[in-house]
Motif scaffolding. Structure first.
Motif, mmCIF file in Angstrom:
data_model
loop_
_atom_site.group_PDB
_atom_site.id
_atom_site.type_symbol
_atom_site.label_atom_id
_atom_site.label_comp_id
_atom_site.label_asym_id
_atom_site.label_seq_id
_atom_site.Cartn_x
_atom_site.Cartn_y
_atom_site.Cartn_z
ATOM 1 N N ASN A 37 10.436 -31.269 23.821
ATOM 2 C CA ASN A 37 9.972 -30.562 25.025
ATOM 3 C C ASN A 37 8.466 -30.573 25.226
ATOM 4 O O ASN A 37 7.981 -30.050 26.226
ATOM 5 C CB ASN A 37 10.438 -29.103 24.971
ATOM 6 C CG ASN A 37 11.937 -28.975 25.123
ATOM 7 O OD1 ASN A 37 12.470 -29.174 26.206
ATOM 8 N ND2 ASN A 37 12.626 -28.678 24.030
ATOM 9 N N TRP A 39 6.379 -28.836 23.428
ATOM 10 C CA TRP A 39 5.841 -27.515 23.141
ATOM 11 C C TRP A 39 4.975 -27.613 21.883
ATOM 12 O O TRP A 39 4.811 -28.696 21.317
ATOM 13 C CB TRP A 39 6.990 -26.514 22.903
ATOM 14 C CG TRP A 39 7.896 -26.330 24.089
ATOM 15 C CD1 TRP A 39 7.573 -26.540 25.391
ATOM 16 C CD2 TRP A 39 9.280 -25.927 24.068
ATOM 17 N NE1 TRP A 39 8.665 -26.272 26.198
ATOM 18 C CE2 TRP A 39 9.720 -25.893 25.413
ATOM 19 C CE3 TRP A 39 10.182 -25.562 23.072
ATOM 20 C CZ2 TRP A 39 11.018 -25.525 25.767
ATOM 21 C CZ3 TRP A 39 11.469 -25.196 23.423
ATOM 22 C CH2 TRP A 39 11.884 -25.176 24.756
ATOM 23 N N ARG A 195 18.980 -25.169 21.963
ATOM 24 C CA ARG A 195 18.555 -25.617 23.292
ATOM 25 C C ARG A 195 19.139 -24.668 24.347
ATOM 26 O O ARG A 195 18.440 -24.203 25.239
ATOM 27 C CB ARG A 195 19.120 -27.017 23.512
ATOM 28 C CG ARG A 195 18.164 -27.989 24.134
ATOM 29 C CD ARG A 195 18.794 -29.360 24.201
ATOM 30 N NE ARG A 195 18.406 -30.222 23.106
ATOM 31 C CZ ARG A 195 19.241 -30.919 22.336
ATOM 32 N NH1 ARG A 195 20.556 -30.858 22.518
ATOM 33 N NH2 ARG A 195 18.781 -31.681 21.374
ATOM 34 N N ASP A 199 17.081 -21.971 26.777
ATOM 35 C CA ASP A 199 17.139 -22.085 28.239
ATOM 36 C C ASP A 199 17.687 -20.848 28.924
ATOM 37 O O ASP A 199 17.457 -20.638 30.102
ATOM 38 C CB ASP A 199 18.063 -23.267 28.649
ATOM 39 C CG ASP A 199 17.422 -24.601 28.309
ATOM 40 O OD1 ASP A 199 16.200 -24.608 28.080
ATOM 41 O OD2 ASP A 199 18.156 -25.602 28.273
#
Ligand code: ADP
Length: 203
Positions: A37, A39, A195, A199
């Motif tokens: 991602n 991050w 995940r 989310d």
């Protein structure tokens, strides 16, 4: 919290905090999610080990605690996290791994994040039964030779987790931020569960 009001729109979902007992796979999973991602992974254990390897003053200090399976004092840990946070752009999501580990650190994290215009979006609690944790940690001791993966130190770390870090989970549960994830199974399967949890909306 004022931290919520200060948060820019692009970080509306907030930073993630991974909590779980030693050996549950927080580090492995945090690295996987962060990589896919873009991050930033902030692991206090990794930072302490890096300092210990480089024999910095902080490293020498921290190593004594690490080798006994005890937590490094809050003040030292919080200052170190603040230094790391300074380097991270505000619109990049941080995954905290192994921090906060005490209620005092959780309170400090709220203040720290507010300083940087950030806030906690969710706590992801990764869980596995004790027998599974013991099996994994003794396997890791053989594979990686971490000085805190000896049987006595492993037992100590699990006890310290129950005593000092469990209350952190209750602290965040009261704020409705905790998402529980089963850490047992193949690594990619657990990543998939994480995940989804990352989310998911609040709660
Ligand atoms: P694990 O979760 O497998 O125990 P970590 O790498 O997260 O591994 O932590 C290893 C050690 O580093 C801990 O036992 C502790 O001594 C120290 N440490 C890591 N994070 C913190 C923290 N937030 N506060 C105090 N000590 C910490």
């Amino acid at each position: 919290m004022t931290s919520d009001q200060q948060t820019p729109v692009d970080l509306a979902s907030g930073d993630l905090v991974f909590v779980g007992p030693p050996g549950v796979g927080k580090g492995t999973q945090a690295k996987a999610l962060v990589q896919e991602n873009g991050w930033v992974h902030l692991s206090t254990g990794d930072i302490f080990r890096d300092h210990a390897r480089r024999r910095t003053e902080l490293g020498r200090l921290a190593k004594a605690f690490l080798d006994r399976g005890e937590y490094v004092p809050d003040e030292i840990t919080v200052d170190m996290v603040r230094e790391r946070l300074r380097e991270i752009p505000r619109n990049t999501r941080v995954v905290f791994d192994g921090f906060p580990r005490t209620v005092a650190q959780a309170d400090a994290l709220d203040r720290l994040l507010a300083e940087f215009g950030r806030h906690v979006g969710a706590i992801i609690l990764l869980e596995a039964p004790r027998e599974e944790l013991l099996a994994r940690l003794s396997g890791r001791a053989r594979a990686e030779g971490r000085t805190d993966d000896t049987p006595e130190v492993i037992a100590k770390r699990l006890a310290v987790y129950e005593e000092q870090t469990r209350p952190v989970v209750s602290h965040y549960e009261r704020r409705g931020l905790v998402r529980r994830v089963n850490g047992v199974g193949a690594v990619p399967d657990v990543t998939e569960r994480l995940r989804d949890a990352a989310d998911r909306g609040p709660g």
